[in-house]
Every structure is written in C-alpha cells, then in structure tokens.
Design a protein around this motif. Structure first.
Motif, PDB file in Angstrom:
ATOM      1  N   LEU A 153       0.825  -1.204   0.000  1.00 41.05           N
ATOM      2  CA  LEU A 153       0.000   0.000   0.000  1.00 41.05           C
ATOM      3  C   LEU A 153       0.861   1.256   0.000  1.00 41.05           C
ATOM      4  O   LEU A 153       0.558   2.237  -0.687  1.00 41.05           O
TER       5      LEU A 153
ATOM      6  N   MET B 216      -3.675   4.148 -10.416  1.00 40.40           N
ATOM      7  CA  MET B 216      -3.667   3.028  -9.468  1.00 40.40           C
ATOM      8  C   MET B 216      -3.926   1.711 -10.194  1.00 40.40           C
ATOM      9  O   MET B 216      -4.813   1.610 -11.046  1.00 40.40           O
TER      10      MET B 216
ATOM     11  N   TYR C   8      -0.412   2.403  -3.489  1.00 38.90           N
ATOM     12  CA  TYR C   8      -1.717   3.035  -3.294  1.00 38.90           C
ATOM     13  C   TYR C   8      -1.550   4.533  -3.531  1.00 38.90           C
ATOM     14  O   TYR C   8      -0.833   5.223  -2.788  1.00 38.90           O
TER      15      TYR C   8
ATOM     16  N   LEU D 114      -3.582  -4.457  -6.685  1.00 37.91           N
ATOM     17  CA  LEU D 114      -3.768  -4.297  -5.242  1.00 37.91           C
ATOM     18  C   LEU D 114      -4.739  -5.331  -4.689  1.00 37.91           C
ATOM     19  O   LEU D 114      -4.524  -5.891  -3.603  1.00 37.91           O
TER      20      LEU D 114
ATOM     21  N   THR E 107      -5.608  -1.155  -9.636  1.00 33.94           N
ATOM     22  CA  THR E 107      -6.613  -1.740  -8.744  1.00 33.94           C
ATOM     23  C   THR E 107      -6.574  -3.265  -8.777  1.00 33.94           C
ATOM     24  O   THR E 107      -6.714  -3.928  -7.735  1.00 33.94           O
TER      25      THR E 107
ATOM     26  N   LEU F 214      -7.905  -3.776   1.680  1.00 38.23           N
ATOM     27  CA  LEU F 214      -8.143  -2.471   1.065  1.00 38.23           C
ATOM     28  C   LEU F 214      -9.216  -1.703   1.835  1.00 38.23           C
ATOM     29  O   LEU F 214      -9.103  -0.488   2.042  1.00 38.23           O
TER      30      LEU F 214
END
Length: 667
Positions: free
Chosen positions: A300, A326, A304, A331, A328, A340
């Motif tokens: 993160l 980002m 992030y 992540l 996504t 998240l």
C-alpha cells in the motif's frame, strides 16, 4: 403524537441577581415583544422573609398565524397561563406555561429555568423546554405545528436578546451589582393579591430539558458544531440524551452524532437506527482503535496512489486520490478486498481526526473534508470485475458509517470511459453525497469555476499544473510476484474481521444463549460488556456447584464455544430446578434494542457461573384470561424475529479489578 423539543443552555456571564433585575424590566410591558398584547395577574404570593415569590398570569398573545386559520378557529388572540416561581435563597427562577385556548385540541406545555452556572457562581444559565401535542385542529395540524416551531425559534433568539438589552440598560445606569438575598427579620407581608397589570410572558417554546449531565451549551454548539436551527439543536440534544441513557455514558462525539442526523434530514428515528447500527459495527471491529493498531502493508505504501495534502479554501482537510494511476487489479490480487477496506477505513478515521484539528486551528466548525480524484490514465483495465466489486463494497461500508464526512468531491480529467464507471457505482452512493460531486473533463478544471475556486493556487499539486510538490505516490503496476492465491487472501480476510474481543449470538423465544464461566477462587470479578443489536432481552447470572452438561449435538458448548454452524448455546438442562440445582445471583436486567450494557459481579463462591441472554416476552394481560387481539398481533410480530447480542466477558482477580477501576477514574 407528542412532539418534544429542547434547546441548549444559554449562558449569561452575569450574576443571577443582576439577570433577575434585567428580567423584571420586561414588566409590565416590553416593546421588544410586539406579539404580547396584555396579561392579568391571577395571583401573587411572597414568603415572610421575601426569599420566594410566586406569581400566576393569564397572558394574551397575538400569534403570527394566517388570517384564514384565525377565522376558521374563530379567534384573534391566544391565551396562555404562566406560573413563575422565584427562589432567591436557591437562586432559581422556574417558569411554567400552558395554553388555555384550544386546550382540548392542542396541548403546549413549556418549562423555563434561570439558575446559577454549575462551574461559575457569577454566571447564569437559562434553559427552555416544552412539548406539543396536536390532537386535532380543523385539518390544519401540520400548519399549527409549523407555526409553533416558528414561534419556538423566535422565542429562543428574542428571549436572549431581551435579557442582554436590559443588562446593557442597567450598565448604562451604573447598576452593575445587585446584592444577594440574605436572611432578615420576617416581613409581615404575605398575601394573595388579585391585580390587573400587563406583563409579557415567556413565549411558548417547543423543547424539553435534558438531564444535567447531558446539557449542551449554546456557545459550544456555535463554536464547534456550527449554526443549527432550534429544531436541529433539539434533535441533537434529544439523540445525545437517549444515547447517554442507553449506552451508559459511552457515546460518540457530538460532531459524529450530528453527521448521522444530517444524513437523515434530522429524522430522529431514522438517524438513531443507522447510528446504533454503526456504533455496533465500530465496537465489533474495534474501529475506534484502528489508527493505533492498523499497519498498512508495504504494498500500500508503494502502490496506493492516495494521501493527505494541506487543506482547501474552507479549511477542510484535502485528500488526493490519483485513481487513474492506481493498479486496482494488482492491489486486490496482492492484498485482498478486506485489507483495502481496512486501509480506506483508516483514511476516514484520519480524516475525522484532521477535522477536529482544523476546527481548533481555524476557529470555526470543520466537520468534513474535500477529496480530489485525478482520473488521468483511467481505462478499461480499471473496470476489472473483482476490482469494481471491491470498490462497491468500500462505498457501501463508508456510506453506512461515515455519512456527511465528504464536503466536496472534485473529479478531474475524466476520460471517455468514466461514464461507464459512474453508471456502475452511482446507484450505491447516497443522493446527498452525489450532489457534492464536481466533474471536470480534460483540462476544464484550469479555467474559471475550476480548481482555483476551491483550492489555493499555492497548494495545487505539480501534476495538475501547480507549483506545490505532492507526496502522493505515483503508483504503477504491482509486480505479479506479490500476488497471492485466493486461499491465502480468504484466510487473511477472515483473520482481519475476526480479530475482535466481541462474540455474537442469537437469542430465540424459548432458546436463550448461555455462556459458562468456571470460577476457582472466590471473590473473583466477572465483567461484561454487551450490546443488544436486535430485539429486547433479559440478562441473568446464575451459579451452580456442578457443571451443566452440554447438548449432545454440540460438545463444545460447555466451554461457551459455538459450533461453526450456529451461534446459540443452551446449557441449563430443562430438568434443573431454580433454587435447587442452580441459583440466581443477580436481579434480572431487561435490556432494550440498541442498549449498551456494562457491569460486573463479585463472586461469593467457587463453582460454575452461567451468563444468560433470554428472549424478552410480553407480559400476560392481567385483566382477563383471554388475550387481546392487539396483544396476539404484537406477540406474533415479535416472535417472528430473533434477538441478537454482541458480548465480551472477562474474569479478573479482585485486586486487579480494583486497580482497573482506580485507573479508570483518571482516564
């Protein structure tokens, strides 16, 4: 239906006696109260030593109501009965009034009180309280309620102005001190005097006085919560008082309560429902400690693309999210949906903290923040189904538990694919929240009406054409080597949301939930903390010298451990007899839905203690053996729902409990 309202405490930074001198100057007439027409003093009584003075008046008011309504009602004026009780010894003035006109259709009951400030004897507090019950009014019930509310608002504002006006007048005359009452030889004057002289009343207000420990000061509200209408002040104080009673002193901050009221347009019942659900959620997942316990994974920190960046022109904390940069999918694959979500919750908790800090810095209430979302780089890869699912999950949780925390959302450089994403997520966003969205395509944000209208030019980030260096990470693709298997992510998700000291249980009619605690040393202390999430329950504590046998279907129940398939455990055998096989050691405690209960029990004997949450049944009708239709319908309605509780228990040694109690006194 009875409508109750209450206002915060108004404080005059003047002694009680001086305020009373100003109050008396309102009589017999007051040019500042044009609605007051006349009054007749019905009775007046003074004590021998002049320490008390009681007076009752019949007051004639020209209420600001539509002429059509006055013609239909057949009246031009409204009469109120007002009773004043001044106690110079105790330094209090109590004012009670009720309507005489239309008392069979509308009941208005008002209470006002002047008293000495509890923390400064040279200051004076003023409180107003009343209730309104409209039984019928020629079909104009809603209009009458609005008129009463308008009158209430004018009463609060005007009443404070009148006292301050006469305080200034006294000061101009050189009167800055009035001696306190002191005992003196008894005066022979004591009579009931029927006289007739016009005196303005305290105009009826629609409010109710909160308990002493729940009072809110008007200056505090204005300084930390902002300008509220009298109705909004009333809703805040009433909901705060209800929480104080049901949550045993453990209530959220006023700013937090106010957000839930605003989210439901100050509908008390709806705001209370969603607030209680949120408080239960916060306790179950220990969200109050999130900033101290949550450590963001390194992924993160590196990928992030969001972070805090100064504040906007209104002093609101500014959060920047470079969503277009980002990854996504990466992540979600590396962290999982729940990690998240935890990170986003920590951002919201940090936002609440920053709002409090900015309130102190800027000297005005700041209760929400501004979010700037840069969509440059947004494309179809961001519409990956699991990623959108995670986004919708985050929106759902934030909307339910952080209402009215977003002051403004600036969406910049929205590409052509944005309408597709907006179509997917907008139905899950509250309508009031959607109204705060400002969307700019391309470079439209750089012109008039753009970013500079909301953010000072000096702090516009460099990647948006500004000169301020922004520390928000630029993101990039998450290396696939950091991806985790679905099984690993599922285990992490379970761990994140089960790391809580609280357990949940269901309580059914005829099937209580019971928890067994074995005590070896007498004088141990059993402590409990539980919330009634749904329904009403009765809480009992029993003692037995022998351990109850667990049901055959659940061999783990004797230890208070439920099987994965259920969360209801019954331990007391139906063949056991109270007083013979086991005994009650605490009086039964009835707990209603939404209540939060904390308590403790010092054990007198070793053995087995059973904590029981039992379904609260309706009492039988005492006047007849036959049930009433209403009772049967109510019973059917209640019995069709199970109760839910969330609880935590702990056993402490007596000395340890005493130490914790003493420590709590200084926290």
């Amino acid at each position: 239906m009875v409508q109750k309202y209450q206002s915060p405490v108004r404080v005059y930074k003047h002694p009680f006696e001086l305020v009373m001198a100003a109050y008396e100057r309102r009589f017999p007439t007051c040019h500042l109260i044009p609605m007051f027409v006349a009054s007749d003093v019905i009775s007046e009584e003074k004590s021998d030593d002049n320490s008390t003075h009681k007076i009752e008046r019949r007051c004639k008011l020209d209420v600001d109501a539509p002429r059509l309504l006055k013609r239909i009602a057949g009246v031009d004026y409204v009469y109120f009965i007002q009773k004043n009780s001044l106690n110079r010894r105790e330094r209090t003035l109590h004012i009670e009034s009720h309507n005489e006109t239309f008392s069979n259709r509308v009941i208005i009951h008002e209470l006002c009180c002047y008293s000495v400030h509890p923390e400064n004897e040279d200051w004076t507090c003023f409180e107003q309280s009343a209730s309104l019950d409209i039984k019928s009014f020629f079909g104009f019930e809603s209009t009458v309620e609005k008129i009463a509310m308008k009158q209430y608002a004018n009463s609060i504002k005007k009443g404070k102005e009148i006292i301050e006006y006469y305080l200034r007048e006294l000061e101009e005359e050189g009167i800055t001190h009035v001696p306190r009452w002191s005992a003196s030889p008894a005066s022979p004057v004591k009579a009931v005097l029927p006289v007739s002289r016009p005196v303005p009343p305290t105009t009826p207000a629609i409010t109710i006085v909160p308990p002493a420990e729940n009072k809110l000061d008007a200056d505090y509200i204005n300084r930390y919560l902002g300008d509220l209408t009298p109705f909004q002040e009333s809703c805040l104080i009433r909901l705060r008082s209800w929480l104080q009673e049901t949550h045993k002193g453990k209530i959220p901050k006023d700013q937090h309560i106010l957000r839930f009221l605003r989210a439901r347009d100050f509908n008390m019942d709806k705001a209370r429902e969603i607030l209680c659900q949120s408080l239960t959620w916060r306790k179950q997942h220990q969200v109050d400690y999130l900033l101290d316990t949550w450590t963001s994974p390194q992924v993160l920190h590196d990928y992030y693309t969001g972070g805090w960046h100064h504040h906007d022109r209104d002093g609101r904390p500014l959060y920047i999210l470079r969503l277009g940069q980002m990854d996504t999918k990466g992540l979600v694959r590396a962290l999982g949906e729940e990690s998240l979500l935890r990170h986003v919750l920590s951002i919201n908790e940090e936002g609440l903290r920053r709002c409090e800090e900015n309130t102190k810095v800027f000297g005005r209430p700041i209760s929400c923040w501004t979010c700037l979302v840069d969509l440059e780089g947004l494309n179809m890869r961001h519409l990956w189904r699991p990623g959108v699912k995670a986004l919708l999950r985050i929106i759902e949780v934030v909307e339910a538990n952080y209402p009215e925390t977003l002051g403004r959302l600036l969406i910049l450089r929205a590409p052509r694919v944005f309408p597709v994403l907006w179509t997917l997520v907008s139905p899950f966003i509250d309508e009031n929240t959607r109204k705060k969205f400002l969307i700019y395509a391309g470079n439209d944000y750089q012109g008039p009406g753009g970013l500079v209208d909301y953010i000072d030019k000096e702090i516009i980030p460099d990647f948006l054409g500004g000169e301020c260096m922004c520390e928000v990470p630029e993101g990039g693709l998450v290396p696939k080597s950091l991806y985790r298997t679905p099984e690993e992510l599922e285990n992490d998700d379970i761990r994140l949301w089960t790391e809580t000291i609280y357990q949940s249980a269901s309580v059914f009619k005829g099937a209580p939930h019971e928890l067994l605690i074995e005590i070896i040393d007498a004088s141990s202390v059993i402590t409990w903390d539980f919330d009634v999430c749904k329904g009403d329950v009765v809480f009992n504590i029993y003692h037995s010298k022998r351990a109850p046998q667990p049901p055959k279907k659940d061999p783990l129940a004797a230890h208070g451990i439920t099987s994965p398939g259920g969360n209801n455990v019954q331990l007391i055998d139906k063949s056991w007899q109270l007083g013979q096989d086991y005994s009650m050691v605490e009086s039964p405690l009835t707990c209603k839905e939404g209540e939060s209960v904390q308590g403790s029990h010092v054990t007198r004997w070793p053995g087995f203690y059973i904590l029981q949450w039992k379904f609260h049944s309706m009492p039988a009708c005492a006047t007849t053996n036959l049930p009433r239709v209403d009772d049967v319908l109510a019973t059917l309605q209640v019995s069709s729902h199970k109760c839910k509780v969330m609880y935590y228990t702990e056993v402490l040694a007596s000395m340890m409990y005493q130490h914790c109690a003493n420590t709590a006194l200084f926290c």
